[in-house]
Design a protein around this motif. Structure first.
Motif, PDB file in Angstrom:
ATOM      1  N   ARG A   1      10.591  -1.271 -12.492  1.00 23.16           N
ATOM      2  CA  ARG A   1      10.604  -0.048 -11.669  1.00 23.16           C
ATOM      3  C   ARG A   1       9.942  -0.296 -10.319  1.00 23.16           C
ATOM      4  O   ARG A   1      10.411   0.143  -9.277  1.00 23.16           O
ATOM      5  CB  ARG A   1       9.898   1.093 -12.398  1.00 23.16           C
ATOM      6  N   ARG A   2       8.816  -1.009 -10.352  1.00 20.19           N
ATOM      7  CA  ARG A   2       8.108  -1.279  -9.098  1.00 20.19           C
ATOM      8  C   ARG A   2       8.943  -2.168  -8.189  1.00 20.19           C
ATOM      9  O   ARG A   2       8.948  -1.998  -6.973  1.00 20.19           O
ATOM     10  CB  ARG A   2       6.744  -1.918  -9.385  1.00 20.19           C
ATOM     11  N   MET A   3       9.661  -3.114  -8.781  1.00 21.04           N
ATOM     12  CA  MET A   3      10.506  -3.972  -7.960  1.00 21.04           C
ATOM     13  C   MET A   3      11.563  -3.139  -7.229  1.00 21.04           C
ATOM     14  O   MET A   3      11.860  -3.379  -6.055  1.00 21.04           O
ATOM     15  CB  MET A   3      11.180  -5.046  -8.803  1.00 21.04           C
TER      16      MET A   3
ATOM     17  N   VAL B   1      -6.426  -5.883   8.819  1.00 24.19           N
ATOM     18  CA  VAL B   1      -6.054  -4.963   7.744  1.00 24.19           C
ATOM     19  C   VAL B   1      -4.846  -5.520   7.007  1.00 24.19           C
ATOM     20  O   VAL B   1      -4.091  -6.325   7.553  1.00 24.19           O
ATOM     21  CB  VAL B   1      -5.741  -3.538   8.259  1.00 24.19           C
ATOM     22  N   ARG B   2      -4.710  -5.115   5.759  1.00 22.65           N
ATOM     23  CA  ARG B   2      -3.620  -5.618   4.929  1.00 22.65           C
ATOM     24  C   ARG B   2      -2.352  -4.792   5.128  1.00 22.65           C
ATOM     25  O   ARG B   2      -1.245  -5.315   5.131  1.00 22.65           O
ATOM     26  CB  ARG B   2      -4.039  -5.566   3.456  1.00 22.65           C
ATOM     27  N   ALA B   3      -2.552  -3.498   5.267  1.00 19.50           N
ATOM     28  CA  ALA B   3      -1.394  -2.609   5.274  1.00 19.50           C
ATOM     29  C   ALA B   3      -1.767  -1.282   5.922  1.00 19.50           C
ATOM     30  O   ALA B   3      -2.937  -0.934   6.013  1.00 19.50           O
ATOM     31  CB  ALA B   3      -0.938  -2.359   3.836  1.00 19.50           C
TER      32      ALA B   3
ATOM     33  N   ALA C   1       4.606  -1.797  -1.367  1.00 24.66           N
ATOM     34  CA  ALA C   1       5.671  -2.680  -1.853  1.00 24.66           C
ATOM     35  C   ALA C   1       5.081  -4.060  -2.115  1.00 24.66           C
ATOM     36  O   ALA C   1       4.172  -4.505  -1.410  1.00 24.66           O
ATOM     37  CB  ALA C   1       6.781  -2.770  -0.813  1.00 24.66           C
ATOM     38  N   LYS C   2       5.593  -4.719  -3.157  1.00 23.02           N
ATOM     39  CA  LYS C   2       5.111  -6.076  -3.423  1.00 23.02           C
ATOM     40  C   LYS C   2       6.030  -7.014  -2.653  1.00 23.02           C
ATOM     41  O   LYS C   2       7.055  -7.453  -3.156  1.00 23.02           O
ATOM     42  CB  LYS C   2       5.151  -6.349  -4.930  1.00 23.02           C
ATOM     43  N   CYS C   3       5.661  -7.264  -1.387  1.00 22.97           N
ATOM     44  CA  CYS C   3       6.528  -8.094  -0.555  1.00 22.97           C
ATOM     45  C   CYS C   3       5.732  -9.259   0.025  1.00 22.97           C
ATOM     46  O   CYS C   3       4.525  -9.147   0.272  1.00 22.97           O
ATOM     47  CB  CYS C   3       7.201  -7.277   0.541  1.00 22.97           C
TER      48      CYS C   3
ATOM     49  N   ASN D   1       3.259  -9.047   3.148  1.00 22.56           N
ATOM     50  CA  ASN D   1       1.892  -8.532   3.005  1.00 22.56           C
ATOM     51  C   ASN D   1       0.909  -9.669   2.757  1.00 22.56           C
ATOM     52  O   ASN D   1      -0.227  -9.644   3.226  1.00 22.56           O
ATOM     53  CB  ASN D   1       1.797  -7.552   1.828  1.00 22.56           C
ATOM     54  N   TYR D   2       1.362 -10.635   2.007  1.00 23.21           N
ATOM     55  CA  TYR D   2       0.499 -11.778   1.702  1.00 23.21           C
ATOM     56  C   TYR D   2       0.301 -12.656   2.932  1.00 23.21           C
ATOM     57  O   TYR D   2      -0.803 -13.110   3.217  1.00 23.21           O
ATOM     58  CB  TYR D   2       1.092 -12.589   0.538  1.00 23.21           C
ATOM     59  N   ALA D   3       1.385 -12.877   3.672  1.00 18.41           N
ATOM     60  CA  ALA D   3       1.295 -13.703   4.881  1.00 18.41           C
ATOM     61  C   ALA D   3       0.258 -13.114   5.835  1.00 18.41           C
ATOM     62  O   ALA D   3      -0.547 -13.827   6.429  1.00 18.41           O
ATOM     63  CB  ALA D   3       2.665 -13.789   5.545  1.00 18.41           C
TER      64      ALA D   3
ATOM     65  N   GLU E   1      -9.528   0.096   0.156  1.00 15.59           N
ATOM     66  CA  GLU E   1      -8.162   0.010  -0.340  1.00 15.59           C
ATOM     67  C   GLU E   1      -8.031  -0.925  -1.546  1.00 15.59           C
ATOM     68  O   GLU E   1      -7.791  -0.489  -2.650  1.00 15.59           O
ATOM     69  CB  GLU E   1      -7.244  -0.462   0.794  1.00 15.59           C
ATOM     70  N   GLU E   2      -8.163  -2.228  -1.308  1.00 18.05           N
ATOM     71  CA  GLU E   2      -7.961  -3.188  -2.393  1.00 18.05           C
ATOM     72  C   GLU E   2      -8.907  -4.363  -2.205  1.00 18.05           C
ATOM     73  O   GLU E   2      -9.556  -4.487  -1.165  1.00 18.05           O
ATOM     74  CB  GLU E   2      -6.521  -3.721  -2.383  1.00 18.05           C
ATOM     75  N   VAL E   3      -8.935  -5.238  -3.179  1.00 18.83           N
ATOM     76  CA  VAL E   3      -9.744  -6.441  -3.033  1.00 18.83           C
ATOM     77  C   VAL E   3      -8.826  -7.651  -3.209  1.00 18.83           C
ATOM     78  O   VAL E   3      -8.212  -7.826  -4.255  1.00 18.83           O
ATOM     79  CB  VAL E   3     -10.953  -6.437  -4.003  1.00 18.83           C
TER      80      VAL E   3
ATOM     81  N   GLY F   1      -0.818  -1.070  -8.875  1.00 17.87           N
ATOM     82  CA  GLY F   1      -0.936  -2.105  -9.900  1.00 17.87           C
ATOM     83  C   GLY F   1      -0.715  -1.552 -11.302  1.00 17.87           C
ATOM     84  O   GLY F   1      -1.092  -0.418 -11.614  1.00 17.87           O
ATOM     85  N   ILE F   2      -0.117  -2.380 -12.122  1.00 19.90           N
ATOM     86  CA  ILE F   2       0.130  -1.986 -13.519  1.00 19.90           C
ATOM     87  C   ILE F   2      -1.153  -2.149 -14.325  1.00 19.90           C
ATOM     88  O   ILE F   2      -1.415  -1.379 -15.249  1.00 19.90           O
ATOM     89  CB  ILE F   2       1.320  -2.801 -14.073  1.00 19.90           C
ATOM     90  N   THR F   3      -1.982  -3.093 -13.936  1.00 20.53           N
ATOM     91  CA  THR F   3      -3.296  -3.215 -14.578  1.00 20.53           C
ATOM     92  C   THR F   3      -4.138  -1.987 -14.242  1.00 20.53           C
ATOM     93  O   THR F   3      -4.794  -1.404 -15.107  1.00 20.53           O
ATOM     94  CB  THR F   3      -4.009  -4.499 -14.099  1.00 20.53           C
ATOM     95  N   ARG F   4      -4.096  -1.583 -12.977  1.00 23.95           N
ATOM     96  CA  ARG F   4      -4.808  -0.381 -12.531  1.00 23.95           C
ATOM     97  C   ARG F   4      -4.370   0.832 -13.355  1.00 23.95           C
ATOM     98  O   ARG F   4      -5.199   1.570 -13.901  1.00 23.95           O
ATOM     99  CB  ARG F   4      -4.494  -0.155 -11.041  1.00 23.95           C
TER     100      ARG F   4
ATOM    101  N   GLY G   1      -5.872  -6.918 -11.827  1.00 22.14           N
ATOM    102  CA  GLY G   1      -4.496  -7.343 -11.582  1.00 22.14           C
ATOM    103  C   GLY G   1      -4.038  -8.233 -12.728  1.00 22.14           C
ATOM    104  O   GLY G   1      -4.855  -8.651 -13.550  1.00 22.14           O
ATOM    105  N   THR G   2      -2.760  -8.518 -12.769  1.00 21.06           N
ATOM    106  CA  THR G   2      -2.194  -9.287 -13.877  1.00 21.06           C
ATOM    107  C   THR G   2      -2.853 -10.656 -14.075  1.00 21.06           C
ATOM    108  O   THR G   2      -3.132 -11.065 -15.199  1.00 21.06           O
ATOM    109  CB  THR G   2      -0.676  -9.469 -13.658  1.00 21.06           C
ATOM    110  N   ALA G   3      -3.110 -11.360 -12.964  1.00 14.29           N
ATOM    111  CA  ALA G   3      -3.617 -12.730 -13.083  1.00 14.29           C
ATOM    112  C   ALA G   3      -4.992 -12.782 -13.744  1.00 14.29           C
ATOM    113  O   ALA G   3      -5.197 -13.498 -14.717  1.00 14.29           O
ATOM    114  CB  ALA G   3      -3.666 -13.394 -11.713  1.00 14.29           C
TER     115      ALA G   3
END
Ligand SMILES: *Cc1c(COP(=O)(O)O)cnc(C)c1O
Length: 354
Positions: free
Chosen positions: A91-93, A183-185, A193-195, A198-200, A229-231, A256-259, A299-301
């Protein structure tokens, strides 16, 4: 859905389960499927893992049209393999796809692709403590033109990588630097969005923090540099005066799904958890007056990653005596227990891979 299977001649030797690392080893196969506006999704196939061949003008290489997911398959003690809330990732994808103007994949089709692929690669799920088979579905715009527009052609791939325990040396609280420049976003942007982009954009702050001996940065909001926001690439939670607080999903935070799972878990345990705006001033005051009891990323990891120190504008604050807190430990034990099948899954979160 018809999924073509192209068999490889020789299967790879399985790696040493005690030296897997993260994302370095890949399984024998990958799932692939293409999309065009005329045909929709077509040519679903499981093929030998190999390099992709794409046109030098491919959209993703120039304009960054890329989204991904991350989830795991876990080996239970009884030998069975299970995934954790895979439909949430699907769904998130699709939410990410909508934001990036990439084509969505019907849920049942994506689920079948994932299940069939993981079933094919099930033997790659390691069984050493803390290990799992990390699954990385991703999608990219693949038009063979430099024109800037919503994509007409895309490719969806799933690869899998057996990964080692995140906590090889035990769970050690990490040092976090609060980032007040990059800032990240921003709201209205792609934060939810998991894109890949954002990481770059996050790497520079991460590198700077690493040089100073911090393992991640704590991101503040992009407008006022005021709200937490996030860590790093995890969601963040704080236990302040007996109550758990986590930043609300404002549009710039990745859901996050862990969240989500922790919120549901704490709700059941009767521990108060609030999703709201949390300012850095409020956090600073809680650190100064000693009411900040615990802090962790999720998070998942890592599942949960306890925070032992926070640094803001050069001032260092110790959190929870630099040790893992009671709630943090309990969450880690319960979630990992459910994921590896050691704790009964009363939520119906796990799905067996046949
Ligand atoms: C993936 C991700 C998370 C965590 O999401 P989970 O579904 O819990 O793994 C948090 N923040 C960012 C930026 C992410 O990319």
């Amino acid at each position: 859905m018809e999924i073509k299977f192209v068999k490889r001649e020789n299967l790879k030797a399985k790696p040493d389960e005690y030296n897997l690392g993260f994302g370095k080893i890949f399984t024998d196969y990958m799932f692939m499927m293409d999309y065009s506006t005329e045909k929709g999704w077509y040519d679903a196939r499981i093929v030998p893992f190999e390099n992709l061949s794409i046109h030098p003008a491919s959209t993703v290489l120039h304009y960054g049209s890329e989204i991904f997911e991350g989830l795991k398959a876990y080996r239970r003690e009884d030998g069975k393999v299970q995934m954790f809330r895979p439909m949430e990732n699907i769904r998130r994808m699709n939410t990410s796809a909508e934001r990036l103007c990439l084509p969505e994949i019907p849920e049942d089709m994506a689920y079948e692709a994932l299940m069939t692929f993981v079933s094919t690669e099930k033997d790659w799920t390691p069984s050493a403590p803390g290990t799992s088979l990390y699954l990385r579905p991703f999608m990219f715009g693949n038009d063979e033109t430099l024109g800037v527009h919503a994509v007409h052609n895309a490719t969806f791939v799933i690869i899998a990588s057996p990964v080692g325990s995140y906590y090889k040396e035990g769970i050690n609280p990490v040092r976090i630097m609060i980032e007040d420049e990059d800032v990240r976003a921003v709201r209205g942007g792609t934060g939810y969005a998991k894109c890949g982009g954002n990481y770059a954009a996050s790497n520079r702050a991460g590198e700077r923090a690493a040089q100073k001996g911090y393992s991640q940065v704590l991101w503040l909001d992009g407008v006022e540099r005021k709200y937490i926001e996030e860590v790093g690439a995890m969601n963040v939670m704080f236990k302040i005066a007996g109550e758990v607080v986590t930043p609300m999903l404002s549009g710039s935070i990745l859901p996050g799904i862990t969240r989500k799972s922790i919120i549901e878990l704490l709700g059941r345990e009767g521990i108060k958890i609030t999703e709201r705006l949390l300012s850095i001033d409020e956090l600073e005051a809680a650190m100064e007056n000693g009411t900040l009891e615990e802090a962790w990323g999720c998070g998942t990891a890592a599942v949960v990653s306890p925070i032992g120190e926070l640094c803001y504008k050069g001032v260092k604050y110790e959190v929870g005596g630099g040790k893992i807190g009671e709630v943090t430990q309990k969450l880690y034990d319960t979630l990992t227990g459910i994921q590896w099948g050691k704790v009964e899954d009363t939520f119906g979160w796990t799905v067996e891979v046949k």
